[in-house]
Design a protein around this motif. Sequence first.
Motif, PDB file in Angstrom:
ATOM      1  N   GLU A 167      15.739   9.056 -38.673  1.00 53.96           N
ATOM      2  CA  GLU A 167      15.911   7.860 -37.853  1.00 53.96           C
ATOM      3  C   GLU A 167      15.835   6.585 -38.684  1.00 53.96           C
ATOM      4  O   GLU A 167      16.610   5.652 -38.480  1.00 53.96           O
ATOM      5  N   ASP A 171      18.850   3.860 -39.090  1.00 53.52           N
ATOM      6  CA  ASP A 171      18.718   2.443 -38.789  1.00 53.52           C
ATOM      7  C   ASP A 171      19.256   1.588 -39.932  1.00 53.52           C
ATOM      8  O   ASP A 171      19.934   0.581 -39.711  1.00 53.52           O
ATOM      9  N   ALA A 174      23.278   2.117 -40.047  1.00 53.32           N
ATOM     10  CA  ALA A 174      23.934   1.492 -38.898  1.00 53.32           C
ATOM     11  C   ALA A 174      23.736  -0.013 -38.904  1.00 53.32           C
ATOM     12  O   ALA A 174      24.672  -0.782 -38.619  1.00 53.32           O
ATOM     13  N   GLY A 175      22.513  -0.446 -39.245  1.00 51.23           N
ATOM     14  CA  GLY A 175      22.257  -1.881 -39.313  1.00 51.23           C
ATOM     15  C   GLY A 175      23.099  -2.559 -40.380  1.00 51.23           C
ATOM     16  O   GLY A 175      23.590  -3.675 -40.199  1.00 51.23           O
ATOM     17  N   ILE A 193      26.926   1.735 -31.787  1.00 56.26           N
ATOM     18  CA  ILE A 193      25.763   1.653 -32.663  1.00 56.26           C
ATOM     19  C   ILE A 193      24.576   1.041 -31.931  1.00 56.26           C
ATOM     20  O   ILE A 193      23.462   1.588 -31.967  1.00 56.26           O
ATOM     21  N   THR A 194      24.787  -0.078 -31.266  1.00 55.87           N
ATOM     22  CA  THR A 194      23.663  -0.794 -30.661  1.00 55.87           C
ATOM     23  C   THR A 194      23.149  -0.130 -29.391  1.00 55.87           C
ATOM     24  O   THR A 194      21.947  -0.103 -29.128  1.00 55.87           O
ATOM     25  N   LEU A 198      21.291   3.370 -32.159  1.00 54.49           N
ATOM     26  CA  LEU A 198      20.070   2.652 -32.524  1.00 54.49           C
ATOM     27  C   LEU A 198      19.041   2.611 -31.404  1.00 54.49           C
ATOM     28  O   LEU A 198      18.001   1.955 -31.551  1.00 54.49           O
ATOM     29  N   ARG A 199      19.292   3.313 -30.343  1.00 57.45           N
ATOM     30  CA  ARG A 199      18.288   3.369 -29.276  1.00 57.45           C
ATOM     31  C   ARG A 199      17.093   4.181 -29.762  1.00 57.45           C
ATOM     32  O   ARG A 199      17.259   5.186 -30.472  1.00 57.45           O
TER      33      ARG A 199
END
Length: 228
Positions: A167, A171, A174-175, A193-194, A198-199
Amino acid sequence: MSEHGAGRRAKSGRAPLSRERVVTAAVALADEKGAAGVTMRALAAGLGVEAMSLYNHVRGREDLLDGMVDAVFGEIELPSPAADWKTAMRDRAGSARAALRGHPWAVGLMDSRGRPGPATLRHHDAVLGALRAGGFSVAMTAHAVSVIDSYVYGFVLQELSLPFAGEGELDDVAGGILREAPAGTHPHLAELITEHALRPGYDPGHEFAFGLSLILDALRPDEAHQSR
């Protein structure tokens, strides 16, 4: 065994070579360096023996690969005879995914061996038996195994190629994509993604379960499928 032989073994502190020990060491070496890194010389060095001594237990590298693949099949749980076919296939697929994630080198080799070992044969027979017991015809059993295995192997291949392992790394990746992409240029990617990746608690394994359910729910153990 003679006293001299027993003393030599005790002095060396090593268990005698066996096929099982050679294969186990080869699997560990492949886990570290990939299948290409498993050479007879490297394996012998890790076992502290001469390379020629390995040939008392394996006929060569191909025979060694046969044993390694069989060892991975041996880690996959067999379908329970008491389970219904769908539960059996779901559990077996999850176990196969776990075994292949633990041995990434094995994904492309699982069905490539011309001399399958006892664990491989036992595994395939049990999977076929679970489907036949569930009412699948021989033809539909073949179709079901093909589509399930294609999904499992394909998912694991994709999973292993992802540029993140957990995870936290997800992050970061993806960030980074969101930060570096020009604003507004890829709205659907940004949305995925958001609002999904990214949940908190997102796990790619959820995608595996979702896809597997689609496949299992589409399969039907009835005679109508035989002519399709």
